[in-house]
Design an enzyme around this catalytic site. Structure first.
Site, short mmCIF file in Angstrom:
data_model
loop_
_atom_site.label_atom_id
_atom_site.label_comp_id
_atom_site.label_asym_id
_atom_site.label_seq_id
_atom_site.Cartn_x
_atom_site.Cartn_y
_atom_site.Cartn_z
N GLY A 1 0.83 -1.20 0.00
CA GLY A 1 0.00 0.00 0.00
C GLY A 1 0.87 1.25 0.00
O GLY A 1 2.05 1.23 0.34
N GLU A 2 0.24 2.33 -0.38
CA GLU A 2 0.98 3.57 -0.59
C GLU A 2 1.58 4.11 0.70
O GLU A 2 0.89 4.28 1.70
CB GLU A 2 0.06 4.61 -1.20
CG GLU A 2 0.81 5.74 -1.84
CD GLU A 2 0.12 6.24 -3.10
OE1 GLU A 2 0.61 7.20 -3.67
OE2 GLU A 2 -0.90 5.65 -3.48
N GLY A 3 2.88 4.37 0.69
CA GLY A 3 3.58 4.85 1.86
C GLY A 3 4.20 3.73 2.66
O GLY A 3 5.29 3.88 3.22
#
Length: 629
Positions: free
Chosen positions: A562-564
């Site tokens: 997931g992003e981050g």
């Protein structure tokens, strides 16, 4: 006094006690160190010279050495003139006391010299570690000179122990703290306990709620905790600090000002660039370091990036990270197959410092700031936001970067939990680069690690219809955000612009970061040079967008968290690589001779060295151009 409660430390110990090595460990994480050597002589004493060379070989090449020699007053001057950001290591005070007692300086007020040194240590603005022999545990010397030295050194140690923040006694390599406690400079990230509440943008544009994650107490990131990290929330009666009207007028900003008092965000902005020389020089320097095998490999990309953004060939590892989580929402086909309740759950976890992002941030010593944006419309039906909301979101992102800079953060991790961001980023990539949307749109992943291909087809149709709708529309940065990007992409774009203006590097991963990078590139091309892609991940969208932006991923291990989360997962590895590049010395095999630190004595000493080997030889006869030939 610094954030970890010490500026000055006195390290005591006997001969071969390990005091010097312990003192060096306290400052090993500093970007640069001024090593102050007090020993004099040794030219006619091979054994003494060998001791000095052993100390020299231990020092990183990034350290500079200054010798006080036979002038005790020079040490006092160095301490008084040191700047707040400097780190000094004085080794050792035994040599300083010996010069104070030098018969050539007598008669002299030795006690006044000790008092002046103590005052300089107490008043210095720099970080200072002083090493001194502890001779009070040995037998009383038999000679008057020996007794005078012991008495003078004991008096000096007592005076400095009272002036220093910490005092440690090292015996057989084991330190025992007698006063205070000083963690190594790079052991604890300098993070504030609480992140100030972020201001809100105009109604219906952006709202925000910041949280903080506690800093770990140990130098190395611990394994994932069994329980989510505790969040230190602002007091219930605390009011957010209002944004000053001149918040964007700081000297670090290079953008033109308009009559409203805020910076105008428009194409062609003049933002700073990282150093063009420091990065390549740091990459080249890696080949000569005392590293086993082939060195750091792909991690050299992170070292080069850190060096360029810090304008030094010996960059320091990032210690103060801020994770900025941008949470957005959409309508229409872009969110087909999305579980809205699950998205809301993950956003709420991030706001509490819990969940995956909270745990990873806690391990990295980072704080978290979560910002929610208003819901945007369906891209296939018309513009997803009006121009005023987009401009407000851009400014809000800029203020996020300002907040990170003002809090002393040295790197930003851009994270996103936005419904429909994959479709929006795909549309941005296709509209700005001509990429084929069907080839780059990620498959619709639903809870349980299952793919919903029917939902993917709906998303493809939404992107197709949106691109068809804007085929005759302008393709400027604000137009792209207004038509298909949305407010979350606008906030992320403003963050990249503000980070570049404040010279803060940003770690990207995932669709939101790529989409923001593409839009920010059209507003200020300098922004991409402040961005690093730590891990490529698995998405074709990220790979193709990174290629357009010229971002070389540091690692390609296929993370899909997931992003981050991808960037936070590999951040400890990046820190380790940058720290090694800064701290390790040149390989001994590359030194001209043992102890010369890689420099020729003659050339390093100015014009006094023997340059005869470089002299042009005299010809033995007339050359072809000689007269008369």
């Amino acid at each position: 006094m610094s954030e970890d409660r010490w500026n000055t430390v006195l390290v005591l110990g006997g001969i071969r006690s390990g005091k010097s090595g312990f003192a060096e460990s306290l400052v090993a994480g500093a970007p640069s160190v001024r090593y102050v050597a007090t020993a004099a002589g040794g030219e006619d004493d091979p054994e003494w010279r060998a001791r000095i060379e052993a100390h020299q070989r231990r020092r990183p090449q990034s350290w500079t050495t200054e010798e006080t020699g036979s002038d005790p007053a020079l040490l006092i001057e160095l301490l008084r003139s040191a700047e707040p950001g400097e780190t000094l290591l004085v080794d050792d005070l035994g040599g300083w006391v010996a010069e104070v007692l030098n018969p050539a300086r007598q008669p002299n007020d030795d006690e006044a010299d000790v008092a002046a040194l103590s005052s300089a240590v107490r008043e210095t603005a720099a970080r200072v570690v002083l090493v001194s022999p502890e001779v009070g545990l040995s037998l009383v010397p038999l000679t008057p000179v020996g007794r005078a030295f012991t008495d003078a050194l004991g008096t000096t140690n007592q005076a400095l122990a009272g002036a220093c923040d910490g005092v440690v006694l090292v015996v057989a390599g084991q330190p025992t703290w007698l006063k205070g406690f000083a963690a190594p400079i790079d052991a604890t990230p300098a993070a504030p306990a609480v992140v100030e509440a972020l201001p809100t943008a105009p109604v219906e544009a952006v709202t925000s709620r910041p949280v903080a994650v506690p800093t770990p107490a140990t130098p190395a990131p611990p394994p994932p905790p069994a329980q989510p990290p505790t969040v230190v929330a602002p007091p219930a009666d605390a009011e957010p600090e209002p944004v000053r009207a001149d918040v964007l007028r700081e000297s670090t900003m290079t953008l033109p000002l308009v009559a409203s008092g805020l910076t105008e965000i428009r194409p062609g902005m003049d933002l700073p660039l990282p150093s063009a020389d420091s990065g390549p020089d740091a990459r080249e320097r890696l080949s000569g370091l005392d590293l086993p095998g082939g060195g750091l490999g792909a991690l050299g990309e992170a070292v080069e990036f850190a060096a360029a953004t810090q304008s030094t060939v010996t960059p320091r590892a990032w210690t103060g990270a801020r994770v900025v989580v941008i949470a957005g929402d959409r309508a229409g086909g872009a969110v087909a197959g999305t579980d809205s309740a699950d998205v809301e759950r993950r956003i709420a976890e991030a706001e509490r410092g819990a969940g995956l992002l909270g745990r990873l941030a806690g391990q990295a010593g980072a704080d978290i700031s979560v910002l929610r944006t208003a819901r945007t419309g369906a891209m296939e039906d018309g513009p997803v936001a009006d121009e005023s909301a987009v401009e407000a979101a851009l400014r809000e992102g800029w203020k996020l970067a300002d907040g990170a800079a003002d809090a002393g953060r040295d790197v930003i991790v851009l994270a996103g939990i936005s419904a429909g961001i994959e479709a929006a980023a795909t549309a941005v990539l296709a509209a700005t680069t001509g990429a084929e949307a069907v080839a780059t749109l990620p498959r619709a992943l639903v809870p349980g690690a299952r793919f919903d291909d029917a939902a993917w087809m709906v998303r493809c149709a939404a992107v197709r219809d949106a691109l068809h709708r804007i085929r005759q529309e302008p393709r400027g940065a604000v137009d792209i955000l207004r038509q298909i990007g949305g407010l979350d992409v606008a906030v992320a774009t403003g963050l990249l612009l503000g980070a570049a203006a404040r010279r803060i590097p940003v770690l990207l991963d995932g669709p939101l970061g790529i989409a923001a990078g593409l839009v920010a590139r059209d507003l200020a091309s300098q922004t991409r040079h402040w961005c690093l892609l730590p891990e490529l991940g698995t998405l074709a969208l990220v790979r193709q967008g990174a290629d357009v932006l010229g971002l070389t991923p540091v690692l390609e291990i296929g993370l899909d968290l997931g992003e981050g989360a991808n960037a936070l997962s590999v951040l400890p590895v990046l820190r380790a690589a940058v720290g090694l590049a800064s701290a390790l010395p040149v390989h001994p095999a590359l030194l001209g001779e043992v102890g010369d630190d890689g420099l020729d004595d003659g050339l390093d000493g100015g014009l006094d060295g023997d340059l005869s080997e470089f002299a042009e030889p005299e010809p033995h006869g007339p050359g072809p151009a000689s007269p008369g030939v």
